[in-house]
Design an enzyme around this catalytic site. Structure first.
Site, PDB file in Angstrom:
ATOM      1  N   LEU A 290      -7.532   1.750   2.879  1.00  0.00           N
ATOM      2  CA  LEU A 290      -6.469   2.746   2.710  1.00  0.00           C
ATOM      3  C   LEU A 290      -6.937   4.135   3.144  1.00  0.00           C
ATOM      4  O   LEU A 290      -7.426   4.913   2.325  1.00  0.00           O
ATOM      5  CB  LEU A 290      -6.039   2.751   1.235  1.00  0.00           C
ATOM      6  CG  LEU A 290      -4.596   3.197   0.959  1.00  0.00           C
ATOM      7  CD1 LEU A 290      -4.207   2.837  -0.454  1.00  0.00           C
ATOM      8  CD2 LEU A 290      -4.369   4.665   1.229  1.00  0.00           C
TER       9      LEU A 290
ATOM     10  N   GLU B  98      -5.564   6.913   6.169  1.00  0.00           N
ATOM     11  CA  GLU B  98      -4.708   7.155   7.338  1.00  0.00           C
ATOM     12  C   GLU B  98      -5.447   7.868   8.470  1.00  0.00           C
ATOM     13  O   GLU B  98      -5.159   7.632   9.648  1.00  0.00           O
ATOM     14  CB  GLU B  98      -3.472   7.965   6.936  1.00  0.00           C
ATOM     15  CG  GLU B  98      -2.436   7.170   6.166  1.00  0.00           C
ATOM     16  CD  GLU B  98      -2.829   6.899   4.730  1.00  0.00           C
ATOM     17  OE1 GLU B  98      -3.806   7.510   4.245  1.00  0.00           O
ATOM     18  OE2 GLU B  98      -2.174   6.080   4.077  1.00  0.00           O
TER      19      GLU B  98
ATOM     20  N   HIS C   1       8.494  10.212   0.836  1.00  0.00           N
ATOM     21  CA  HIS C   1       8.869   8.989   1.542  1.00  0.00           C
ATOM     22  C   HIS C   1      10.107   9.194   2.413  1.00  0.00           C
ATOM     23  O   HIS C   1      10.660   8.225   2.904  1.00  0.00           O
ATOM     24  CB  HIS C   1       9.151   7.858   0.546  1.00  0.00           C
ATOM     25  CG  HIS C   1       7.922   7.359  -0.163  1.00  0.00           C
ATOM     26  ND1 HIS C   1       7.234   8.110  -1.075  1.00  0.00           N
ATOM     27  CD2 HIS C   1       7.269   6.175  -0.083  1.00  0.00           C
ATOM     28  CE1 HIS C   1       6.212   7.406  -1.542  1.00  0.00           C
ATOM     29  NE2 HIS C   1       6.203   6.236  -0.950  1.00  0.00           N
TER      30      HIS C   1
END
Ligand code: TPP
Ligand code: MG
Lengths: 362, 331
Positions: B58, B60, B129
């Protein structure tokens, strides 16, 4: 107070490798590769790196070159690392890399072109797979992990021969997430990559102790799940041996490794810096006693493998090599101004044609 | 032939390229066994194996960075960011390296990478999001920015993006991932990355929108048609480089234009469209170009997101305003 009982879950040791001590005395039997020929060749390459750096700084001072990062005092790392790779391996440099680039076959003229503000220098004619010099600190470490993935992928999918990615970064770079993320992924995916840290004790003006509270940088590998080793970065034999061993392991499918090479930055960070503002004079004086070129030179002389005549002859030869490169650099035709468009995309998008024509018409 | 959704068209395109080109690989968070949080990679790991469809740790920044090394060695990585709101740690590598490697090495090394990310609001998701920051990417020289708005275009544009020799940021409007179904033959035929799509022809006004906003824009066009106003609806799809000529051609007919996007207005892509119309087609205009956009606020939590997103009514009013220009009482 009751102290809860716990059991030991993990423990680790960090080793340091050295073959020649500060007085250039062998501390142990030298590795097999350390034949007189190879040692003399390593000495020559370090001397060349030093000469190139010295001249590049002078070129900058006289306005013929842009900002330049010398690797004075760090030649054993570049040369030791560069020499440990096969031609088909992939080197992912940062920016302080004179020795390694020369070992990889990058032309002096190309190095000068890069710092002389010309992208064409990054089009390495004799190292076509190596990544270009990388300025954003530590980012090349992730590129190296990606390269290593590709090399492993091609071996598995297309049956290509095993190749290894090797990359280098400074001590300051180890504070960045890229460093941890690259090591973490490389270990999880068991990638054929070797991470080398040029621990020259400084990130511009910030000393190593202000960068991390870790006793060594090498131990940071342990958390990632890979071997970590510290080497005397002023001892080119140790650097070369450690990197060659890690490269062999990686080539053999045994995964990544971290090598911390300790030395001292005996120059300004770049020509735009003044290390006199922050490097303690005493420390610098002491560091000069450990510098890598004299270390190997003194050993070779002590062993009867180097003489004043050989030194003179070498300096003559290197001066010629340098002069030739400088001539090439000076005579280099300027790039077309439209070159900034030519390699932006594989094919120039229609939307940019107007700007292209505007620039071309200037 | 079965009809498929936009997200299934993404899967179909990925599968097609994994099948056709052994240098293509797909990686990201939860994209393997789980098939991605939106199921865009559903079944791919089963079909093509864990060596070509990979779950990553995890991180980015790492997802953005390793693609550069992979691509420089001749692979064609397709990297998934789970949400656009989490792409930012990867920006360093997308902007500083992927977009520049070809230029930096004078063509010696290049970065044929696709960075995919679901984007936009309207799905009642938590904070971070729902953003639409396509303009940030469109600002960067060396990148292509592509936004599909239908299953067929998702398929054809993603094929083109994977085959493109340069890095493409491929933004998938998640609000319409499953909004419509369409027959999309698995023909392997790519769509061009430098052409606008005319979704509806009209003579009275040109509406420009992309991604999920096209839903409201097309609805607005229907509504306007009821009043006898024929809107031409253009989907640029490739936001960079922008096919301004198709827009100008449309303005030759309509002389009026409204740009719609859910991203914030300031420095949004609408500003660029307006500026280019100014440069090339000012004399064609009968009215100033209108922008219907998100507000220059933080994207609100979802209770207020419908107040933030441009609605059909706002688009219709903007069109009315361009048609009424110059309004007598304002002059
Ligand atoms: C991401 C990033 N931050 C800051 C800089 C500016 N900068 C250039 S070199 C440097 C110090 C790097 O130190 P270190 O990693 O120890 O390498 P060294 O220069 O000592 O070899 C800094 C801060 C940069 N190039 N990239
Ligand atoms: Mg340093």
């Amino acid at each position: 107070m009751h102290k809860p009982r716990m059991h030991l879950l993990a423990s680790f040791d960090i080793a340091r490798l050295q073959y020649l001590d500060e007085q250039a005395r062998p501390t142990q039997e030298l590795p097999d590769f350390a034949t007189p020929d190879t040692l003399q060749a390593l000495y020559r390459q370090m001397a060349l790196a030093r000469l190139v750096d010295d001249r590049a700084v002078k070129l900058q001072r006289t306005g013929q070159l842009g900002t330049y990062p010398s690797s004075l005092g760090q030649e054993a790392i570049g040369v030791g690392v560069g020499g440990a790779l096969e031609k088909d391996d992939v080197y992912c440099p940062y920016y302080r890399e004179t020795g390694a680039l020369l070992e990889r076959g990058v032309e002096i003229e190309e190095i000068l072109a890069i710092w002389g503000g010309d992208e064409r220098g990054q089009d390495f004619q004799h190292a076509p797979h190596d990544l270009p010099l990388c300025i954003p600190i530590a980012t090349q470490l992730l590129h190296a992990a990606g390269v290593a993935f590709a090399l492993k992928y091609k071996r598995e999918q297309f049956d290509e021969p095993p190749r290894v990615a090797v990359t280098c970064a400074g001590d300051g770079a180890t504070s960045r997430g890229d460093f941890f993320e690259a090591m973490n992924l490389a270990a999880v995916w068991r990638l054929p990559v070797v991470f080398v840290v040029n621990n020259n004790q400084w990130a511009i003006s910030v000393p190593r102790a202000a960068q991390t509270a870790s006793k060594t940088i090498a131990q940071k590998a342990i958390a990632a799940g890979m071997p970590g080793l510290q080497v005397d970065g002023n001892d080119v034999i140790a650097v070369r041996a450690a990197v060659a061993d890690a490269v062999a392991r990686a080539r053999n499918g045994e995964g990544p490794a971290l090598i911390e090479a300790t030395c001292y930055r005996l120059c300004d960070h770049t020509t735009a810096d003044d290390a006199g503002r922050y490097q303690p004079k005493e420390e610098v004086r002491a560091a000069w006693q450990c510098e890598p070129l004299a270390r190997l030179g003194n050993y070779l002389r002590g062993a009867g493998l180097w003489s004043d005549e050989q030194e003179e002859e070498l300096q003559r030869e290197l001066a010629e090599v340098l002069e030739l490169a400088l001539q090439g650099f000076a005579e280099r035709p300027a790039d077309m101004n439209t070159a900034m468009f030519d390699h932006l995309y594989a094919r120039l998008p229609e939307a940019l044609l107007e700007q292209y024509d505007q620039l071309a018409g200037q | 032939m079965a009809e498929i959704t936009l997200v299934e068209a993404v899967t179909q395109a990925l599968a097609h390229e994994l099948q056709a080109d052994p240098t293509v690989l797909v990686y990201g968070q939860d994209i393997g066994v789980n098939g991605g949080v939106f199921r865009a990679t559903d079944g791919l790991q089963q079909r093509f194996g864990a060596k070509r469809v990979l779950d990553t740790p995890l991180a980015e920044n790492m997802i953005g960075g390793i693609a550069v090394g992979m691509a420089a060695m001749g692979l064609r990585p397709v990297a998934e960011f789970q949400f656009m709101g989490f792409i930012y740690p990867g920006l360093d590598h997308i902007l500083s390296h992927a977009a520049r490697f070809r230029n930096r090495t004078r063509g010696r090394l290049s970065c044929p990478i696709v960075y995919r990310a679901p984007y936009g609001g309207g799905i009642h998701a938590p904070e971070h999001h729902s953003e639409s920051t396509e303009a940030m990417f469109a600002h960067i020289p060396g990148l292509r920015v592509v936004v599909p708005s239908s299953p067929a275009r998702a398929y054809g544009l993603l094929l083109a993006a994977i085959r493109d020799p340069d890095p493409v940021v491929f933004l998938e409007p998640k609000r319409i991932y499953r909004a419509v179904r369409q027959e999309v033959p698995d023909s392997g035929e790519a769509l061009p990355l430098d052409r606008c799509f005319i979704l509806r022809e009209g003579t009275d006004v040109t509406l420009i929108a992309w991604g999920a906003s096209l839903k409201e824009t097309l609805q607005a066009a229907d509504k306007l048609a009821e009043e006898g106003i024929e809107a031409e609806v253009i989907d640029p799809a490739t936001l960079k480089p922008l096919d301004i000529h198709a827009i100008i051609d449309s303005l030759e007919k309509t002389h009026r234009c409204v740009v719609v996007h859910e991203a914030a207005r300031f420095c949004g892509l609408g500003a660029e469209v307006v500026a280019q119309i100014n440069d090339y087609a000012f004399d064609l205009l009968e009215a100033p170009v209108q922008r219907v956009t998100g507000y220059d606020t933080v994207m609100p939590y979802y209770r207020l997101e419908n107040s933030y997103l441009p609605g059909v009514g706002q688009i219709v009013s903007a069109v009315q305003e361009t048609l009424d220009y110059p309004a007598g009482d304002r002059r």
